[in-house]
Design a protein around this motif. Sequence first.
Motif, PDB file in Angstrom:
ATOM      1  N   HIS A 114      -0.839 -44.929  -1.175  1.00  0.00           N
ATOM      2  CA  HIS A 114       0.367 -45.761  -1.056  1.00  0.00           C
ATOM      3  C   HIS A 114       0.455 -46.700  -2.260  1.00  0.00           C
ATOM      4  CE1 HIS A 114       3.701 -47.769   0.951  1.00  0.00           C
ATOM      5  NE2 HIS A 114       3.153 -48.911   0.580  1.00  0.00           N
ATOM      6  N   THR A 115      -0.688 -47.273  -2.627  1.00  0.00           N
ATOM      7  CA  THR A 115      -0.810 -48.024  -3.885  1.00  0.00           C
ATOM      8  C   THR A 115      -2.285 -48.114  -4.234  1.00  0.00           C
ATOM      9  OG1 THR A 115      -0.107 -49.977  -5.131  1.00  0.00           O
ATOM     10  CG2 THR A 115      -0.894 -50.348  -2.885  1.00  0.00           C
ATOM     11  N   PHE A 116      -2.598 -48.622  -5.425  1.00  0.00           N
ATOM     12  CA  PHE A 116      -3.976 -48.550  -5.928  1.00  0.00           C
ATOM     13  C   PHE A 116      -4.209 -49.614  -6.975  1.00  0.00           C
ATOM     14  CE2 PHE A 116      -3.302 -47.181 -10.278  1.00  0.00           C
ATOM     15  CZ  PHE A 116      -1.952 -46.838 -10.240  1.00  0.00           C
ATOM     16  N   THR A 117      -5.475 -49.809  -7.311  1.00  0.00           N
ATOM     17  CA  THR A 117      -5.843 -50.559  -8.519  1.00  0.00           C
ATOM     18  C   THR A 117      -7.238 -50.121  -8.933  1.00  0.00           C
ATOM     19  OG1 THR A 117      -6.025 -52.732  -9.573  1.00  0.00           O
ATOM     20  CG2 THR A 117      -6.901 -52.552  -7.346  1.00  0.00           C
ATOM     21  N   THR A 118      -7.603 -50.475 -10.148  1.00  0.00           N
ATOM     22  CA  THR A 118      -8.977 -50.336 -10.613  1.00  0.00           C
ATOM     23  C   THR A 118      -9.487 -51.731 -10.940  1.00  0.00           C
ATOM     24  OG1 THR A 118      -8.445 -48.176 -11.537  1.00  0.00           O
ATOM     25  CG2 THR A 118     -10.473 -49.234 -12.328  1.00  0.00           C
ATOM     26  N   CYS A 119     -10.580 -52.127 -10.302  1.00  0.00           N
ATOM     27  CA  CYS A 119     -11.139 -53.466 -10.519  1.00  0.00           C
ATOM     28  C   CYS A 119     -12.238 -53.385 -11.576  1.00  0.00           C
ATOM     29  CB  CYS A 119     -11.732 -54.016  -9.216  1.00  0.00           C
ATOM     30  SG  CYS A 119     -10.499 -54.285  -7.931  1.00  0.00           S
ATOM     31  N   TYR A 120     -12.048 -54.100 -12.684  1.00  0.00           N
ATOM     32  CA  TYR A 120     -13.058 -54.160 -13.743  1.00  0.00           C
ATOM     33  C   TYR A 120     -13.985 -55.354 -13.536  1.00  0.00           C
ATOM     34  CZ  TYR A 120     -10.186 -50.594 -15.836  1.00  0.00           C
ATOM     35  OH  TYR A 120      -9.500 -49.434 -16.047  1.00  0.00           O
ATOM     36  N   TYR A 121     -13.526 -56.298 -12.739  1.00  0.00           N
ATOM     37  CA  TYR A 121     -14.349 -57.419 -12.298  1.00  0.00           C
ATOM     38  C   TYR A 121     -14.224 -57.477 -10.792  1.00  0.00           C
ATOM     39  CZ  TYR A 121     -14.846 -58.866 -17.097  1.00  0.00           C
ATOM     40  OH  TYR A 121     -15.171 -58.894 -18.420  1.00  0.00           O
ATOM     41  N   GLY A 122     -15.014 -58.359 -10.174  1.00  0.00           N
ATOM     42  CA  GLY A 122     -14.914 -58.449  -8.730  1.00  0.00           C
ATOM     43  C   GLY A 122     -15.685 -59.644  -8.233  1.00  0.00           C
ATOM     44  N   SER A 123     -15.695 -59.786  -6.927  1.00  0.00           N
ATOM     45  CA  SER A 123     -16.517 -60.818  -6.317  1.00  0.00           C
ATOM     46  C   SER A 123     -17.980 -60.532  -6.657  1.00  0.00           C
ATOM     47  CB  SER A 123     -16.336 -60.787  -4.800  1.00  0.00           C
ATOM     48  OG  SER A 123     -14.990 -61.060  -4.496  1.00  0.00           O
ATOM     49  N   GLU A 124     -18.785 -61.580  -6.647  1.00  0.00           N
ATOM     50  CA  GLU A 124     -20.189 -61.422  -7.045  1.00  0.00           C
ATOM     51  C   GLU A 124     -20.870 -60.267  -6.308  1.00  0.00           C
ATOM     52  OE1 GLU A 124     -22.879 -64.966  -7.974  1.00  0.00           O
ATOM     53  OE2 GLU A 124     -23.696 -64.209  -6.090  1.00  0.00           O
ATOM     54  N   GLU A 125     -20.571 -60.152  -5.009  1.00  0.00           N
ATOM     55  CA  GLU A 125     -21.225 -59.118  -4.196  1.00  0.00           C
ATOM     56  C   GLU A 125     -20.948 -57.707  -4.738  1.00  0.00           C
ATOM     57  OE1 GLU A 125     -20.455 -59.451   0.028  1.00  0.00           O
ATOM     58  OE2 GLU A 125     -21.336 -57.478   0.413  1.00  0.00           O
TER      59      GLU A 125
ATOM     60  N   GLY B 146      -7.603 -57.854  -7.292  1.00  0.00           N
ATOM     61  CA  GLY B 146      -7.419 -56.449  -6.916  1.00  0.00           C
ATOM     62  C   GLY B 146      -6.312 -56.287  -5.885  1.00  0.00           C
ATOM     63  N   TYR B 147      -6.257 -57.198  -4.906  1.00  0.00           N
ATOM     64  CA  TYR B 147      -5.210 -57.118  -3.881  1.00  0.00           C
ATOM     65  C   TYR B 147      -3.820 -57.257  -4.514  1.00  0.00           C
ATOM     66  CZ  TYR B 147      -9.041 -58.151  -0.536  1.00  0.00           C
ATOM     67  OH  TYR B 147     -10.192 -58.147   0.195  1.00  0.00           O
ATOM     68  N   VAL B 194      -1.089 -61.084 -24.142  1.00  0.00           N
ATOM     69  CA  VAL B 194      -1.318 -60.945 -22.695  1.00  0.00           C
ATOM     70  C   VAL B 194      -1.821 -59.538 -22.386  1.00  0.00           C
ATOM     71  CG1 VAL B 194      -0.301 -61.120 -20.395  1.00  0.00           C
ATOM     72  CG2 VAL B 194       0.471 -62.655 -22.217  1.00  0.00           C
ATOM     73  N   ARG B 195      -1.170 -58.550 -22.994  1.00  0.00           N
ATOM     74  CA  ARG B 195      -1.562 -57.166 -22.706  1.00  0.00           C
ATOM     75  C   ARG B 195      -2.927 -56.816 -23.305  1.00  0.00           C
ATOM     76  NH1 ARG B 195      -0.655 -56.298 -18.350  1.00  0.00           N
ATOM     77  NH2 ARG B 195      -1.360 -54.173 -18.617  1.00  0.00           N
ATOM     78  N   ASN B 196      -3.269 -57.449 -24.441  1.00  0.00           N
ATOM     79  CA  ASN B 196      -4.551 -57.140 -25.081  1.00  0.00           C
ATOM     80  C   ASN B 196      -5.724 -57.905 -24.471  1.00  0.00           C
ATOM     81  OD1 ASN B 196      -3.319 -55.357 -26.772  1.00  0.00           O
ATOM     82  ND2 ASN B 196      -3.137 -56.781 -28.486  1.00  0.00           N
ATOM     83  N   ALA B 197      -5.432 -58.857 -23.621  1.00  0.00           N
ATOM     84  CA  ALA B 197      -6.522 -59.602 -22.977  1.00  0.00           C
ATOM     85  C   ALA B 197      -7.300 -58.645 -22.074  1.00  0.00           C
ATOM     86  CB  ALA B 197      -5.954 -60.759 -22.175  1.00  0.00           C
ATOM     87  N   GLU B 198      -8.499 -59.045 -21.742  1.00  0.00           N
ATOM     88  CA  GLU B 198      -9.367 -58.166 -20.955  1.00  0.00           C
ATOM     89  C   GLU B 198      -8.719 -57.784 -19.626  1.00  0.00           C
ATOM     90  OE1 GLU B 198     -13.978 -57.356 -20.730  1.00  0.00           O
ATOM     91  OE2 GLU B 198     -13.274 -59.307 -21.402  1.00  0.00           O
ATOM     92  N   MET B 199      -8.839 -56.494 -19.274  1.00  0.00           N
ATOM     93  CA  MET B 199      -8.293 -56.015 -18.004  1.00  0.00           C
ATOM     94  C   MET B 199      -9.194 -56.519 -16.874  1.00  0.00           C
ATOM     95  SD  MET B 199      -5.730 -54.280 -16.870  1.00  0.00           S
ATOM     96  CE  MET B 199      -5.117 -53.308 -18.240  1.00  0.00           C
ATOM     97  N   VAL B 200      -8.583 -57.102 -15.839  1.00  0.00           N
ATOM     98  CA  VAL B 200      -9.354 -57.591 -14.693  1.00  0.00           C
ATOM     99  C   VAL B 200      -9.195 -56.624 -13.526  1.00  0.00           C
ATOM    100  CG1 VAL B 200      -9.636 -59.463 -13.027  1.00  0.00           C
ATOM    101  CG2 VAL B 200      -9.216 -59.988 -15.440  1.00  0.00           C
ATOM    102  N   ALA B 201      -7.958 -56.376 -13.128  1.00  0.00           N
ATOM    103  CA  ALA B 201      -7.670 -55.384 -12.084  1.00  0.00           C
ATOM    104  C   ALA B 201      -6.347 -54.745 -12.499  1.00  0.00           C
ATOM    105  CB  ALA B 201      -7.574 -56.026 -10.706  1.00  0.00           C
ATOM    106  N   TYR B 202      -6.377 -53.503 -12.829  1.00  0.00           N
ATOM    107  CA  TYR B 202      -5.230 -52.810 -13.407  1.00  0.00           C
ATOM    108  C   TYR B 202      -3.978 -52.968 -12.560  1.00  0.00           C
ATOM    109  CZ  TYR B 202      -2.273 -49.039 -15.072  1.00  0.00           C
ATOM    110  OH  TYR B 202      -1.206 -48.331 -15.559  1.00  0.00           O
ATOM    111  N   PRO B 203      -2.852 -53.448 -13.106  1.00  0.00           N
ATOM    112  CA  PRO B 203      -2.559 -53.730 -14.516  1.00  0.00           C
ATOM    113  C   PRO B 203      -2.682 -55.209 -14.901  1.00  0.00           C
ATOM    114  CG  PRO B 203      -0.511 -53.730 -13.300  1.00  0.00           C
ATOM    115  CD  PRO B 203      -1.620 -53.578 -12.273  1.00  0.00           C
ATOM    116  N   LEU B 204      -3.396 -56.009 -14.115  1.00  0.00           N
ATOM    117  CA  LEU B 204      -3.454 -57.449 -14.383  1.00  0.00           C
ATOM    118  C   LEU B 204      -4.565 -57.777 -15.379  1.00  0.00           C
ATOM    119  CD1 LEU B 204      -3.135 -58.716 -10.680  1.00  0.00           C
ATOM    120  CD2 LEU B 204      -1.332 -58.760 -12.425  1.00  0.00           C
TER     121      LEU B 204
END
Lengths: 186, 428
Positions: A114-125, B146-147, B194-204
């Motif tokens: 339905h929707t998605f993301t990829t997390c490159y960072y996250g909560s410490e856990e 991520g949310y 803004v776009r070149n800054a490090e990706m945190v949760a795609y596309p943010l």
Amino acid sequence: MAKNDGKAKNAPRRNPAAKLEEVMTGTTVFNVPFPKDLSVLKTMSPIVVKYPYYVEYIHSYGQDSPFFAGLANRKLLGTRCAKCDYTYATPRLHCTHCGGETDWVELPQEGRVHTFTTCYYGSEEFLEETPFHLVLVEFEGVDTLLLARLIGVGGPEDIKIGMKIRAKFRRNSQLRPTDVYFVPAG
Amino acid sequence: MRPVYMVSGGVSKFEKARPDATFQKMVKEAFDYALGDVPKIRPDMIDGSVGSYFSDHFTRQLMAGIMATDYLGLCPKPNKRIEGGGATGGLCFQGAWEAVASGRMNCCVAFGFETMSHVQTWKGNEFIALASDVNFDYPVGGFYSGYYAMMVNRHIHEFGTTVEQMAMVSVKNHMNAYNNPYAQKRKRLTIQDVRNAEMVAYPLTLLDICVMSDGAAVCILADEETAFKLTDRPVKITGVGTGTDMMRMADRPHGEVILAPNEKKSDYKNLKYPGVHSFRAGRSAGLQAYRMAGIKDPIREIDFVELHDAYTSSEIQTYEDLALCKYGGGGKFVEEGHPFMPQIEYGLKLKRKGTIPVNPSGGLIACGHPVGATGLMQAVFAFWQIQGTIKKHYGSPELQLKKANRGLIHSHAGTGTYVTVSILERGW
Ligand SMILES: [Zn+2]
């Protein structure tokens, strides 16, 4: 700090703003300097101390427990309202729409993104698990969605809204919602 | 209900860390600033207070509310703590409004704070993520960025919103903050930055997301008689609204749009609402506040907005919730320039600049987001804007709007679970 962020791979990676990550470790101080003149105390640097904050928490899944028993048995369970038929992919024992009690039902093990993301960072856990992919899954004939991890894809460019995905289960259940995860369907 | 006025406000400068002060001291700074702005106020005129802070984990001090209350010298008068995630400050503001509107108090202090520097960023993100269902959501990889990334990916899918449009929000808010001495981040940026800054949760990216802060803010509210005793420029609170939605994004319904007065059913033939692309609580709060303030056409009847831009994406989604444009029109709305300040140069080509400035202060993205203080900070900045006292409080007039008779403040919690909207107007 450098991580796969999905940007152009051939750009030179030079960063004049690079710096070491700050850590909160340091030296324990036993003798703290102290002035004779008390009137200078207001200009003193603040004292910052560090201590652990850890608890063993005894968490009950309560009325949601059957969902986790289901995962341990490779079944994906949702609930359906006995009164209004509203069907929940993320189970709840009582219907938010009519207040009626719901019954446990088995969900299809195939759904769509339905929707998605990829997390490159996250909560410490979860920081060590990055990058990871999150999806909200929609199922045929079910009114609500389910949050889950998606594996078996490279980066966010490999995930499309509407794509078919299939549930898989950990063989050794951890009794956590991540006992079920999704992969691209065949 | 009696008419309620805001008579004064104060904000501690938001910083990444304030190791020199405990939360009580930060609140005291904002409180003393607010008292200093209404010299006629006497301690016996204050009937009580309402306090707000979001997280007991960040504070690691239960009942911090009473400790701030006693530090301010407001004991033994009434006080209570109000908490509702990111909307904590907005709810606190409305809590003080309720105290005065009901007649329980003639003068009520709303104070809020957060001390987020006491843990490292990723532990802080963990604390914040605990404000999601710990049975089903948090353990899957709880992370608010991520949310919101999932929400905006659906918004992009439904409406064709672009990451460049999101980046324009970041450019705007960081640039506005350039002239706000209270802001934590004051930067001139480009869309590419803004776009070149490090990706945190795609596309943010890192520059699409607000930062954590230490800080405090205070608002003083009063009934009509007290208000005009204290200041000749009180600001009247003419509308309040509070909306809610299901905690789990997965549970949000896919039904029909709740229509604003300037919308028709035929505007949204195939749109399932709110899904995860829109904030139903924001729409609900906005419509309640508009009804109470008698607003039918928000974009024409409101002069500026301070809204909860924890993410560039949620600012765009909020334009739509507040009916500043139709659902789906948020990306175009910023692209055309409507929410920019007319008098500020952004280095962007904007066709219709400054129709309704949004976040003239720089918003959360640039000012910082010490959660319990944030909604009150917005009230203070809006109050100064309407009073016409930006120059006095910021030290420079660049951010003063020429026409600022009526402003809207908007506070928002976890993926849109609690949202408050309050309308502030020139009261003299
Ligand atoms: Zn039902």
